[in-house]
Design a protein around this motif. Structure first.
Motif, PDB file in Angstrom:
ATOM      1  N   PHE A 107      -3.843   8.011   5.146  1.00 56.64           N
ATOM      2  CA  PHE A 107      -3.035   7.169   4.809  1.00 56.64           C
ATOM      3  C   PHE A 107      -1.570   6.438   3.746  1.00 56.64           C
ATOM      4  O   PHE A 107      -1.607   5.199   3.688  1.00 56.64           O
ATOM      5  CB  PHE A 107      -4.589   7.728   2.768  1.00 56.64           C
ATOM      6  CG  PHE A 107      -4.441   6.364   2.300  1.00 56.64           C
ATOM      7  CD1 PHE A 107      -5.192   5.148   2.245  1.00 56.64           C
ATOM      8  CD2 PHE A 107      -3.785   6.164   0.741  1.00 56.64           C
ATOM      9  CE1 PHE A 107      -5.061   3.678   1.358  1.00 56.64           C
ATOM     10  CE2 PHE A 107      -3.620   5.097  -0.054  1.00 56.64           C
ATOM     11  CZ  PHE A 107      -4.111   3.900  -0.404  1.00 56.64           C
ATOM     12  N   PHE A 108      -1.425   7.619   3.404  1.00 60.81           N
ATOM     13  CA  PHE A 108       0.430   6.823   2.597  1.00 60.81           C
ATOM     14  C   PHE A 108       1.083   6.537   3.708  1.00 60.81           C
ATOM     15  O   PHE A 108       1.591   5.140   3.710  1.00 60.81           O
ATOM     16  CB  PHE A 108       0.540   8.321   1.812  1.00 60.81           C
ATOM     17  CG  PHE A 108      -0.082   8.208   0.396  1.00 60.81           C
ATOM     18  CD1 PHE A 108       0.372   7.533  -0.643  1.00 60.81           C
ATOM     19  CD2 PHE A 108      -0.434  10.064   0.297  1.00 60.81           C
ATOM     20  CE1 PHE A 108       0.028   8.050  -1.868  1.00 60.81           C
ATOM     21  CE2 PHE A 108      -0.616   9.907  -1.164  1.00 60.81           C
ATOM     22  CZ  PHE A 108      -1.191   9.053  -1.892  1.00 60.81           C
ATOM     23  N   GLN A 109       0.720   7.128   4.855  1.00 61.00           N
ATOM     24  CA  GLN A 109       1.148   6.767   6.204  1.00 61.00           C
ATOM     25  C   GLN A 109       0.769   5.220   6.626  1.00 61.00           C
ATOM     26  O   GLN A 109       1.557   4.636   7.099  1.00 61.00           O
ATOM     27  CB  GLN A 109       1.562   7.565   7.211  1.00 61.00           C
ATOM     28  CG  GLN A 109       2.053   7.809   8.184  1.00 61.00           C
ATOM     29  CD  GLN A 109       2.131   8.857   9.731  1.00 61.00           C
ATOM     30  OE1 GLN A 109       0.749   8.689  10.222  1.00 61.00           O
ATOM     31  NE2 GLN A 109       2.653   9.159  10.255  1.00 61.00           N
ATOM     32  N   THR A 110       0.062   5.401   6.312  1.00 59.97           N
ATOM     33  CA  THR A 110      -0.909   3.715   7.690  1.00 59.97           C
ATOM     34  C   THR A 110      -0.549   3.017   7.378  1.00 59.97           C
ATOM     35  O   THR A 110      -0.329   1.575   7.217  1.00 59.97           O
ATOM     36  CB  THR A 110      -1.855   4.349   8.981  1.00 59.97           C
ATOM     37  OG1 THR A 110      -1.471   5.739   9.420  1.00 59.97           O
ATOM     38  CG2 THR A 110      -2.639   2.611   9.586  1.00 59.97           C
ATOM     39  N   THR A 111      -1.416   3.324   5.774  1.00 63.30           N
ATOM     40  CA  THR A 111      -2.038   1.607   4.798  1.00 63.30           C
ATOM     41  C   THR A 111      -1.048   1.062   3.600  1.00 63.30           C
ATOM     42  O   THR A 111      -0.666   0.593   4.343  1.00 63.30           O
ATOM     43  CB  THR A 111      -3.330   2.729   3.927  1.00 63.30           C
ATOM     44  OG1 THR A 111      -4.659   2.605   5.293  1.00 63.30           O
ATOM     45  CG2 THR A 111      -3.558   1.802   3.639  1.00 63.30           C
ATOM     46  N   VAL A 112      -0.194   2.515   3.534  1.00 61.63           N
ATOM     47  CA  VAL A 112       0.456   2.404   2.645  1.00 61.63           C
ATOM     48  C   VAL A 112       1.922   2.208   2.915  1.00 61.63           C
ATOM     49  O   VAL A 112       2.354   0.392   2.548  1.00 61.63           O
ATOM     50  CB  VAL A 112       0.642   3.140   1.410  1.00 61.63           C
ATOM     51  CG1 VAL A 112       1.723   2.921   0.210  1.00 61.63           C
ATOM     52  CG2 VAL A 112      -0.939   3.314   0.410  1.00 61.63           C
ATOM     53  N   LEU A 113       2.342   2.471   3.686  1.00 60.18           N
ATOM     54  CA  LEU A 113       4.231   2.779   4.423  1.00 60.18           C
ATOM     55  C   LEU A 113       4.084   1.422   5.060  1.00 60.18           C
ATOM     56  O   LEU A 113       4.743   0.964   5.150  1.00 60.18           O
ATOM     57  CB  LEU A 113       4.459   3.943   4.404  1.00 60.18           C
ATOM     58  CG  LEU A 113       4.497   4.904   3.045  1.00 60.18           C
ATOM     59  CD1 LEU A 113       5.059   6.312   3.619  1.00 60.18           C
ATOM     60  CD2 LEU A 113       5.144   4.230   1.899  1.00 60.18           C
ATOM     61  N   LYS A 114       3.346   0.878   6.230  1.00 57.68           N
ATOM     62  CA  LYS A 114       2.622   1.095   7.122  1.00 57.68           C
ATOM     63  C   LYS A 114       1.908  -1.216   7.503  1.00 57.68           C
ATOM     64  O   LYS A 114       3.035  -1.607   7.651  1.00 57.68           O
ATOM     65  CB  LYS A 114       1.999   1.655   8.229  1.00 57.68           C
ATOM     66  CG  LYS A 114       3.671   2.931   9.249  1.00 57.68           C
ATOM     67  CD  LYS A 114       2.812   3.229  10.056  1.00 57.68           C
ATOM     68  CE  LYS A 114       2.196   2.503  11.312  1.00 57.68           C
ATOM     69  NZ  LYS A 114       1.722   3.402  12.444  1.00 57.68           N
ATOM     70  N   GLY A 115       1.626  -0.050   6.528  1.00 62.01           N
ATOM     71  CA  GLY A 115       0.459  -1.306   6.614  1.00 62.01           C
ATOM     72  C   GLY A 115       0.852  -2.422   5.081  1.00 62.01           C
ATOM     73  O   GLY A 115       1.183  -3.555   5.140  1.00 62.01           O
ATOM     74  N   TRP A 116       0.782  -2.226   4.304  1.00 60.60           N
ATOM     75  CA  TRP A 116       1.440  -3.051   2.581  1.00 60.60           C
ATOM     76  C   TRP A 116       3.142  -3.009   2.689  1.00 60.60           C
ATOM     77  O   TRP A 116       3.200  -4.159   2.244  1.00 60.60           O
ATOM     78  CB  TRP A 116       0.821  -2.073   1.364  1.00 60.60           C
ATOM     79  CG  TRP A 116      -0.904  -1.445   1.003  1.00 60.60           C
ATOM     80  CD1 TRP A 116      -1.473  -2.793   2.035  1.00 60.60           C
ATOM     81  CD2 TRP A 116      -2.020  -0.916   0.582  1.00 60.60           C
ATOM     82  NE1 TRP A 116      -3.085  -2.212   1.885  1.00 60.60           N
ATOM     83  CE2 TRP A 116      -3.445  -1.260   0.741  1.00 60.60           C
ATOM     84  CE3 TRP A 116      -1.121  -0.449  -0.621  1.00 60.60           C
ATOM     85  CZ2 TRP A 116      -4.220  -0.544  -0.001  1.00 60.60           C
ATOM     86  CZ3 TRP A 116      -2.349   0.918  -1.520  1.00 60.60           C
ATOM     87  CH2 TRP A 116      -3.031   0.050  -0.746  1.00 60.60           C
ATOM     88  N   LEU A 117       3.800  -1.915   2.665  1.00 58.70           N
ATOM     89  CA  LEU A 117       4.664  -2.542   2.246  1.00 58.70           C
ATOM     90  C   LEU A 117       5.672  -2.911   4.087  1.00 58.70           C
ATOM     91  O   LEU A 117       6.515  -2.484   3.608  1.00 58.70           O
ATOM     92  CB  LEU A 117       5.332  -1.248   2.206  1.00 58.70           C
ATOM     93  CG  LEU A 117       4.860  -0.533   0.525  1.00 58.70           C
ATOM     94  CD1 LEU A 117       5.638   1.096   0.033  1.00 58.70           C
ATOM     95  CD2 LEU A 117       4.631  -1.138  -0.492  1.00 58.70           C
ATOM     96  N   LYS A 118       5.237  -2.553   4.513  1.00 58.09           N
ATOM     97  CA  LYS A 118       5.361  -2.809   6.118  1.00 58.09           C
ATOM     98  C   LYS A 118       6.591  -2.017   6.956  1.00 58.09           C
ATOM     99  O   LYS A 118       7.902  -3.221   6.999  1.00 58.09           O
ATOM    100  CB  LYS A 118       6.028  -4.287   6.104  1.00 58.09           C
ATOM    101  CG  LYS A 118       4.976  -5.548   5.823  1.00 58.09           C
ATOM    102  CD  LYS A 118       3.592  -5.423   6.634  1.00 58.09           C
ATOM    103  CE  LYS A 118       2.370  -6.310   6.300  1.00 58.09           C
ATOM    104  NZ  LYS A 118       1.340  -6.324   7.170  1.00 58.09           N
ATOM    105  N   PHE A 119       6.681  -0.721   5.854  1.00 67.01           N
ATOM    106  CA  PHE A 119       7.891  -0.310   6.862  1.00 67.01           C
ATOM    107  C   PHE A 119       7.752   0.138   8.507  1.00 67.01           C
ATOM    108  O   PHE A 119       6.944   0.131   9.064  1.00 67.01           O
ATOM    109  CB  PHE A 119       8.102   1.115   6.168  1.00 67.01           C
ATOM    110  CG  PHE A 119       8.466   0.991   4.989  1.00 67.01           C
ATOM    111  CD1 PHE A 119       9.697   0.957   4.779  1.00 67.01           C
ATOM    112  CD2 PHE A 119       7.452   1.155   3.567  1.00 67.01           C
ATOM    113  CE1 PHE A 119      10.516   0.811   3.484  1.00 67.01           C
ATOM    114  CE2 PHE A 119       8.433   1.165   1.917  1.00 67.01           C
ATOM    115  CZ  PHE A 119       9.954   0.708   1.937  1.00 67.01           C
ATOM    116  N   ARG A 120       8.579   0.474   8.937  1.00 67.39           N
ATOM    117  CA  ARG A 120       8.987   0.545  10.855  1.00 67.39           C
ATOM    118  C   ARG A 120       9.238   2.207  10.799  1.00 67.39           C
ATOM    119  O   ARG A 120       9.061   2.680   9.753  1.00 67.39           O
ATOM    120  CB  ARG A 120       9.606   0.121  11.335  1.00 67.39           C
ATOM    121  CG  ARG A 120      10.064  -1.979  10.721  1.00 67.39           C
ATOM    122  CD  ARG A 120      11.442  -2.568  11.561  1.00 67.39           C
ATOM    123  NE  ARG A 120      11.617  -3.808  11.464  1.00 67.39           N
ATOM    124  CZ  ARG A 120      12.149  -3.817  11.914  1.00 67.39           C
ATOM    125  NH1 ARG A 120      13.535  -3.989  11.994  1.00 67.39           N
ATOM    126  NH2 ARG A 120      12.754  -5.493  11.412  1.00 67.39           N
TER     127      ARG A 120
END
Length: 573
Positions: free
Chosen positions: A401-414
């Motif tokens: 959840f934190f890796q995919t949804t929050v950091l990659k999805g919401w915050l757009k980190f590469r």
């Protein structure tokens, strides 16, 4: 295929959805390159076809591996609380004064000393067994698995015998515990199982999901074991013990205490499960490494051995050479140049030190909760169950959840393929910050509820090591991933000789100085130091949220070793 391999190996403990998304992200950012199919994968497919007509129970499969893991973890966790209470009773009986009374502090000192030397002896002996694990490429995984399970079971049988004594038989209990390490112990069993997972899966892209299932089954056994042990213990007390209504307080033990029949019943049941697993491994479990892969490894071994023997000029040189050969896997930690080498060494040191510290902490926490908060076998069982189920949720739900949804999805980190990225850094620092908070809560804990809450919070962010390993593997080509794992395991075993021993020594010092919670301050300091290392890595690597991928071209090679395999039917058995 190269892309799928990289994605799955970078995320060995994540579920399929996360791995698929990660793979798709890499496909979107680079051109797809077709490579020849790995020859060993072809051999695995042939191995599967060969066993299609075999009974599902005896066929090499993930079922066999998961069944073995669940059985071992179930037996261990089911009896862990009872075993700790039995040792406390025997230690108390061994420290009685002339008036027939014992001190809880003296009892803890006996147990801490025992844990120190047991861990030291087991680490040294298991180091020898683990250093020879590479021979499983030549002779198969099953002989090593049989040796590990048998030595583990024999050790527990000997321990069960000495539990019948009235006092703590320190030397005999220590020797019985160390017997388990003759075959590599529980650590080698886990290593073999993970290696078998790789043997059984056709494509590298399938291995992440397989490893995730193995991790989930391991924690499932650790979760169900204490619950089952608690229920069976309650039944056994009613069936075997007199005065079942009398509550037994471990922290208040000041007089001689007998080991109850109900406690011996739980330990006996553990032995029954382990003996059954021995029979399963010897007579049912099937070799997972293919005949052609074994033949190739043997052919390579003959060439390597001939070359090495020609380089040995005498006995003294031979001894030095063999010692150097044993330590040679550590060279993998010097991979790369400049910033890459600094990153590999720094991340690996954090991984190894964190794992060694946590092994020592596991020894301390069980003694501490008994000493400080009067934990009984039931309380320890609940503690282990809560910790295990929280860890399952952490690895399979919260981390994705934190890796995919929050950091990659919401915050757009590469997500970067070849270096540490912001997703890795944030997840690691987040988990370490949680660790600091947990150790702070344990330092000020005043009740059992505080301990339960603290350790539940701790296990809910237990992804530090998996994410660190995923990050450091980015700096290695897929052909050298095995070399990294070998180097990391070797360095960890070297540090295990002194690490847990020093931790238990500090705990004993804190007991004699009436500062039993000092160990948690020390651990909080180590976690803060790890955060400092990670932030330093960020600066050294020049990592920013806008950092882009470094394009690296890797070529896949395939060498045909099929000619070393005889063509008769015996070669395919």
């Amino acid at each position: 295929m190269e892309t799928n391999t990289a994605a799955s190996e970078l995320n060995p403990l994540l579920d399929t959805e996360v791995v698929d998304e990660y793979t798709e992200a890499i496909h979107d950012s680079e051109d797809s390159v077709e490579t020849d199919e790995d020859e060993e994968l072809t051999w695995i497919r042939e191995h599967v076809e060969l066993h299609k007509q075999t009974c599902w129970l005896t066929r090499p499969s993930m079922f066999q591996l998961c069944f073995l893991l669940v059985g071992i973890t179930l037996a261990m966790s089911m009896s862990e609380g009872t075993r700790r209470i039995v040792l406390v009773k025997l230690a108390c009986n061994s420290s009685l004064d002339s008036k027939g009374f014992c001190s809880p502090v003296n009892t803890q000192l006996i147990l801490s000393t025992f844990d120190q030397y047991a861990l030291l002896g087991s680490t040294i002996l298991s180091f020898v067994a683990i250093s020879q694990f590479g021979l499983s490429d030549l002779y198969g995984r099953k002989p090593f698995l049989v040796a590990g399970v048998l030595s583990f079971t024999v050790s527990n049988c000997l321990l069960f015998y000495f539990y019948h004594y009235d006092t703590f038989q320190f030397g005999w209990l220590l020797a019985s515990t160390i017997v388990s390490a003759l075959g590599g112990g529980y650590m080698l069993i886990g290593t073999i199982v993970n290696t078998c997972v790789v043997d059984l899966n056709l494509k590298p892209s399938q291995r992440a999901n397989a490893l995730a299932r193995v991790s989930a089954f391991t924690n499932a056994g650790q979760f169900l074991g204490p619950i089952l042990g608690t229920q069976l213990s309650a039944w056994a007390k009613a069936a075997y013990d007199a005065n079942t209504g009398k509550k037994f307080h471990i922290a208040g033990v000041t007089q001689s205490s007998k080991v109850l029949q109900s406690e011996l019943f739980i330990l006996k049941l553990e032995l029954v499960i382990e003996i059954a697993l021995c029979l399963f491994v010897v007579f049912v479990f099937s070799e997972t490494r293919t005949p052609k892969a074994l033949a190739r490894s043997r052919a390579n071994s003959v060439t390597t051995r001939s070359s090495s023997e020609s380089n040995q000029g005498g006995n003294d040189i031979g001894i030095v050479y063999r010692l150097g050969t044993m330590l040679s896997p550590l060279k993998a930690l010097l991979h790369g140049t400049g910033k890459v080498k600094v990153m590999v060494i720094s991340l690996t040191l954090v991984i190894v030190f964190d794992q060694v510290l946590m092994i020592g902490f596991g020894q301390v926490i069980l003694n501490w909760v008994v000493f400080k908060f009067d934990f009984e076998a039931t309380d320890i069982s609940y503690l282990l169950s809560i910790f295990s189920i929280s860890r399952v949720v952490s690895l399979l739900v919260l981390l994705p959840f934190f890796q995919t949804t929050v950091l990659k999805g919401w915050l757009k980190f590469r997500v970067l393929k070849s270096r540490l990225d912001m997703v890795d850094l944030i997840l690691i620092v987040m988990a370490l910050v949680v660790d600091i908070g947990v150790f702070g809560l344990l330092y000020v804990a005043r009740s059992k509820a505080n301990v339960y809450a603290s350790l539940s919070l701790w296990s809910s962010a237990s992804w530090t090591v998996p994410v660190l390993i995923a990050a450091v593997l980015k700096y290695f080509p897929t052909s050298k991933v095995g070399e990294f794992y070998s180097a990391q395991a070797l360095l960890q075993n070297i540090l295990m000789v002194v690490g847990p021993l020093a931790i238990m020594g500090i705990y004993k010092w804190s007991l004699t100085n009436e500062w039993d919670s000092f160990i948690f301050l020390l651990y909080g300091g180590f976690m803060a130091m790890f955060i400092a290392v990670m932030l330093t890595c960020k600066v050294v690597s020049g990592l920013k949220s806008s950092t882009e991928e470094e394009r690296v071209v890797r070529r896949a090679t395939s060498v045909n070793f099929a000619s070393v395999v005889p063509e008769d039917d015996d070669a395919r058995v």
